[in-house]
Design an enzyme around this catalytic site. Structure first.
Site, mmCIF file in Angstrom:
data_model
loop_
_atom_site.group_PDB
_atom_site.id
_atom_site.type_symbol
_atom_site.label_atom_id
_atom_site.label_comp_id
_atom_site.label_asym_id
_atom_site.label_seq_id
_atom_site.Cartn_x
_atom_site.Cartn_y
_atom_site.Cartn_z
ATOM 1 C CG ASP A 84 -2.047 0.876 1.249
ATOM 2 O OD1 ASP A 84 -2.448 1.295 0.157
ATOM 3 O OD2 ASP A 84 -2.600 1.154 2.336
ATOM 4 C CG HIS A 177 -5.020 8.319 3.724
ATOM 5 N ND1 HIS A 177 -4.031 8.777 2.905
ATOM 6 C CD2 HIS A 177 -5.457 7.149 3.190
ATOM 7 C CE1 HIS A 177 -3.869 7.923 1.902
ATOM 8 N NE2 HIS A 177 -4.725 6.931 2.042
ATOM 9 C CG HIS A 205 -6.671 4.944 -1.220
ATOM 10 N ND1 HIS A 205 -5.478 4.556 -0.650
ATOM 11 C CD2 HIS A 205 -6.720 4.349 -2.427
ATOM 12 C CE1 HIS A 205 -4.834 3.774 -1.496
ATOM 13 N NE2 HIS A 205 -5.559 3.629 -2.599
HETATM 14 ZN ZN ZN Z 1 -4.580 5.086 1.040
#
Ligand code: ZN
Length: 281
Positions: A84, A177, A205
């Site tokens: 990732d 995030h 994400h």
């Molecule tokens: Zn991410």
């Protein structure tokens, strides 16, 4: 069984659900996530960041832990081992050489042309080895600053996916995030338009904290991989903290670490259900 993400994405796209991607942050989490997804009969992507690789001790350690757990715990679901947010070609190469079946090259902090060049280098190395490549355009970590949410450009997205030949694409549509402040501004119209234009599976994400409706809308608009990490961290750590506070005499690390197991598995069962990957095998 370790697999790349291609076949999983194909079935998910066909049937309108998404594959969950959960970050493994330590050895115990590998077991918890595998057991929970195996119980749900859900395919799963185990995501590892470069900083987690350092924490585990190296790429091969991660691959071997995952492979051994699949075997010893008799895990029957397909499992993707995914790097990732790798920032460079070298770490992608190391992961691929160590047996990872999927990598994300994140050169989103570079210029558009540089991003294309680094991403293409990874695609060239990965394609002969049957490893899937995900890449990003725009930057999730800059998309939380007040009103200046970041959104990927539609034409650039099309150009980027076409010129790099990536297997899956992570656009920025106002997602971030970490934790949302409750006022997230996801642009589903843009997501749907990108999906139509790029013709590869899309990755969301920063899916932690998005409600059921938003997750389902994202999948309806073309998202095929949903990344969840923060929500697992919050659920696990709040239970562990509570356990330590209530059991001050306990010093056995196995008891302390595993006190968060049920809370973590509960989030996984809930997410597998929402994104539709439960009972898909
Ligand atoms: Zn991410």
């Amino acid at each position: 069984m370790l697999v790349n993400s291609k076949k999983l994405f194909d079935s998910a796209l066909r049937e309108g659900y998404a594959i969950p991607s959960y970050n493994i942050n330590n050895l115990e989490w590998v077991r918890y996530i595998l057991e929970a997804c195996n119980e749900d009969k859900s395919p799963v992507i185990l995501a590892v960041t470069p900083s987690s690789i350092k924490y585990f001790g190296g790429y091969k350690i991660v691959t071997n832990i995952v492979k051994c757990m699949i075997e010893e715990l008799n895990i029957k679901i397909p499992v993707v081992l995914h790097l990732d947010h790798s920032k460079n070609f070298i770490s992608c190469k190391k992961a691929i050489d160590a047996g990872f079946t999927s990598v994300m090259i994140d050169a989103s902090d570079k210029s558009f042309e540089e991003n294309i060049s680094i991403t293409s280098q990874v695609v060239n190395y990965a394609k002969n080895k049957e490893v899937s490549v995900e890449a990003e355009l725009g930057n999730f970590d800059f998309s939380s600053a007040g009103s200046s949410y970041v959104y990927s450009d539609l034409e650039q997205s099309k150009d980027f996916v076409y010129r790099t030949g990536i297997d899956s694409y992570a656009p920025v549509i106002g997602n971030i995030h970490g934790l949302y402040d409750g006022d997230e501004k996801l642009n589903f119209e843009l997501l749907g338009a990108i999906c139509k234009e790029v013709k590869v599976p899309l990755v969301l994400h920063g899916a932690s904290g998005l409600d059921e409706n938003k997750l389902r809308t994202a999948i309806f608009c073309g998202v095929t991989k949903v990344n969840i990490n923060t929500e697992l961290m919050c659920a696990w750590s709040s239970k562990v903290k509570e356990y330590i506070n209530n059991n001050k005499e306990i010093y056995d690390p196995r008891k302390i670490i595993s006190s968060g197991e049920d809370a973590l598995k509960e989030v996984i069962h809930c997410k597998n259900n929402i994104i539709g990957s439960k009972n898909k095998l």
